[in-house]
Design a protein around this motif. Structure first.
Motif, mmCIF file in Angstrom:
data_model
loop_
_atom_site.group_PDB
_atom_site.id
_atom_site.type_symbol
_atom_site.label_atom_id
_atom_site.label_comp_id
_atom_site.label_asym_id
_atom_site.label_seq_id
_atom_site.Cartn_x
_atom_site.Cartn_y
_atom_site.Cartn_z
ATOM 1 N N ILE A 132 57.731 59.814 85.719
ATOM 2 C CA ILE A 132 58.728 58.835 85.295
ATOM 3 C C ILE A 132 60.051 59.539 85.025
ATOM 4 C CG2 ILE A 132 59.215 57.009 83.621
ATOM 5 C CD1 ILE A 132 56.106 57.389 82.892
ATOM 6 N N PRO A 133 61.124 59.167 85.719
ATOM 7 C CA PRO A 133 62.442 59.730 85.384
ATOM 8 C C PRO A 133 62.995 59.078 84.121
ATOM 9 C CG PRO A 133 62.636 58.159 87.193
ATOM 10 C CD PRO A 133 61.169 58.289 86.900
ATOM 11 N N LEU A 134 63.459 59.892 83.203
ATOM 12 C CA LEU A 134 63.960 59.402 81.921
ATOM 13 C C LEU A 134 65.472 59.503 81.872
ATOM 14 C CD1 LEU A 134 61.398 61.174 79.541
ATOM 15 C CD2 LEU A 134 61.199 58.913 80.588
ATOM 16 N N ASN A 135 66.087 58.539 81.175
ATOM 17 C CA ASN A 135 67.523 58.645 80.933
ATOM 18 C C ASN A 135 67.758 59.506 79.692
ATOM 19 O OD1 ASN A 135 67.112 56.985 78.642
ATOM 20 N ND2 ASN A 135 67.453 55.131 79.852
ATOM 21 N N ALA A 136 69.026 59.688 79.330
ATOM 22 C CA ALA A 136 69.370 60.594 78.223
ATOM 23 C C ALA A 136 68.752 60.127 76.911
ATOM 24 C CB ALA A 136 70.889 60.704 78.103
ATOM 25 N N GLU A 137 68.794 58.817 76.646
ATOM 26 C CA GLU A 137 68.235 58.300 75.395
ATOM 27 C C GLU A 137 66.726 58.487 75.353
ATOM 28 O OE1 GLU A 137 69.458 54.283 74.960
ATOM 29 O OE2 GLU A 137 71.578 54.766 74.609
ATOM 30 N N GLN A 138 66.066 58.274 76.473
ATOM 31 C CA GLN A 138 64.615 58.446 76.510
ATOM 32 C C GLN A 138 64.218 59.908 76.391
ATOM 33 O OE1 GLN A 138 64.036 56.421 80.214
ATOM 34 N NE2 GLN A 138 63.593 54.445 79.254
ATOM 35 N N MET A 139 65.036 60.823 76.949
ATOM 36 C CA MET A 139 64.773 62.254 76.768
ATOM 37 C C MET A 139 64.890 62.633 75.292
ATOM 38 S SD MET A 139 66.787 63.855 80.067
ATOM 39 C CE MET A 139 66.552 65.530 79.455
ATOM 40 N N GLU A 140 65.873 62.067 74.638
ATOM 41 C CA GLU A 140 66.032 62.340 73.201
ATOM 42 C C GLU A 140 64.846 61.790 72.424
ATOM 43 O OE1 GLU A 140 69.267 61.480 69.594
ATOM 44 O OE2 GLU A 140 69.752 60.978 71.683
ATOM 45 N N LEU A 141 64.344 60.607 72.861
ATOM 46 C CA LEU A 141 63.173 60.028 72.210
ATOM 47 C C LEU A 141 61.951 60.912 72.390
ATOM 48 C CD1 LEU A 141 61.793 57.707 70.715
ATOM 49 C CD2 LEU A 141 61.509 56.545 72.918
ATOM 50 N N VAL A 142 61.782 61.486 73.582
ATOM 51 C CA VAL A 142 60.663 62.397 73.825
ATOM 52 C C VAL A 142 60.791 63.631 72.944
ATOM 53 C CG1 VAL A 142 59.580 63.911 75.520
ATOM 54 C CG2 VAL A 142 60.193 61.588 76.158
#
Length: 243
Positions: A132-142
């Protein structure tokens, strides 16, 4: 002279009125009988709406490459429960959607099935998402999830349920499922750009006061890095870069 007597012809009720009164009486009796039947049937049969619920979820792998690509392996156990003691329940084909931060990552599908009276059936759904490719906000969530050792997913969907309640007829309901799956102690592994898994090992940092911190080592390109758990250790002791 004898008194005069007033004589009148008695009025007769119109036949139409009699028909209407008879019909209303029959309808009233039928409604009463139907009401009594429903009440008695409910007391005797005690119908209950079938239930669909999540009874277990197991996160086997949380694969992350650190630059915006995520893959998860998990097993989700969903229970279909029929508490009716007098009737079996039929469930239509179902499709549930698994999401991470509102991003659809997998679908859980099942064909139509029946559940016998006063019984329940568990279904295990193995989930393997694509990368799954993540956006910047989702990377921060991870990153936040890895730091807190806690990650959440959303599961939603619906399934139709039908069951027959004796003389009361057949009933149908749409059962909705909308829940949050929270996992602690993330089983993290890392992905390389070629999709290979990097090995992680646990080490313990023991402080002078006896406090022990579990840190995961990342072995990459013949180098070993302090990784998962190390950020929380630095934050707790207020250690900054260069100290």
């Amino acid at each position: 002279m004898p008194p005069n007597r007033l004589t009148t012809n008695p009025r007769r009720t119109n036949a139409f009125v009699w028909c209407v009164a008879t019909i209303c009486t029959i309808i009233s009796i039928a409604v009463i009988i139907l009401g009594v039947t429903v009440v008695v049937g409910y007391i005797v049969i005690h119908p209950r709406v079938p239930i669909i619920s999540v009874v277990g979820a197991y996160l086997n792998d949380f694969l992350y490459d650190g630059v915006g690509h995520l893959q998860v392996h998990m097993i989700i156990r969903i229970k279909a429960q029929n508490d009716n003691q007098k009737a079996h329940a039929s469930f239509s084909s179902s499709r549930f959607t698994l999401k991470f931060d509102e991003r659809k990552i997998a679908y859980l599908e099942n064909r139509a099935f029946d559940v016998q009276k006063n019984f329940s059936v568990d279904f295990d759904y193995p989930v393997t998402s694509s990368v799954i490719p993540l956006n910047a906000e989702q990377m921060e969530l991870v990153d936040t999830s890895l730091r807190d050792d806690r990650v959440s997913f959303e599961l939603e969907g619906s399934v139709g349920a039908r069951w027959k309640v004796g003389p009361l007829g057949s009933f149908k309901f749409d059962l909705n499922l909308n829940c949050v799956l929270n996992f602690n102690e993330i089983p993290i592994r890392f992905l390389t750009t070629r999709g290979e898994h990097l090995s992680l090992k646990d080490v313990s940092l023991v402080m002078e006061n006896g406090d022990e911190w579990s840190i995961k080592l990342l072995n990459e390109s013949s180098k070993v890095w302090l990784h998962h758990g190390f950020a929380k250790f630095l934050e707790f002791y207020s250690i900054k870069q260069g100290q």
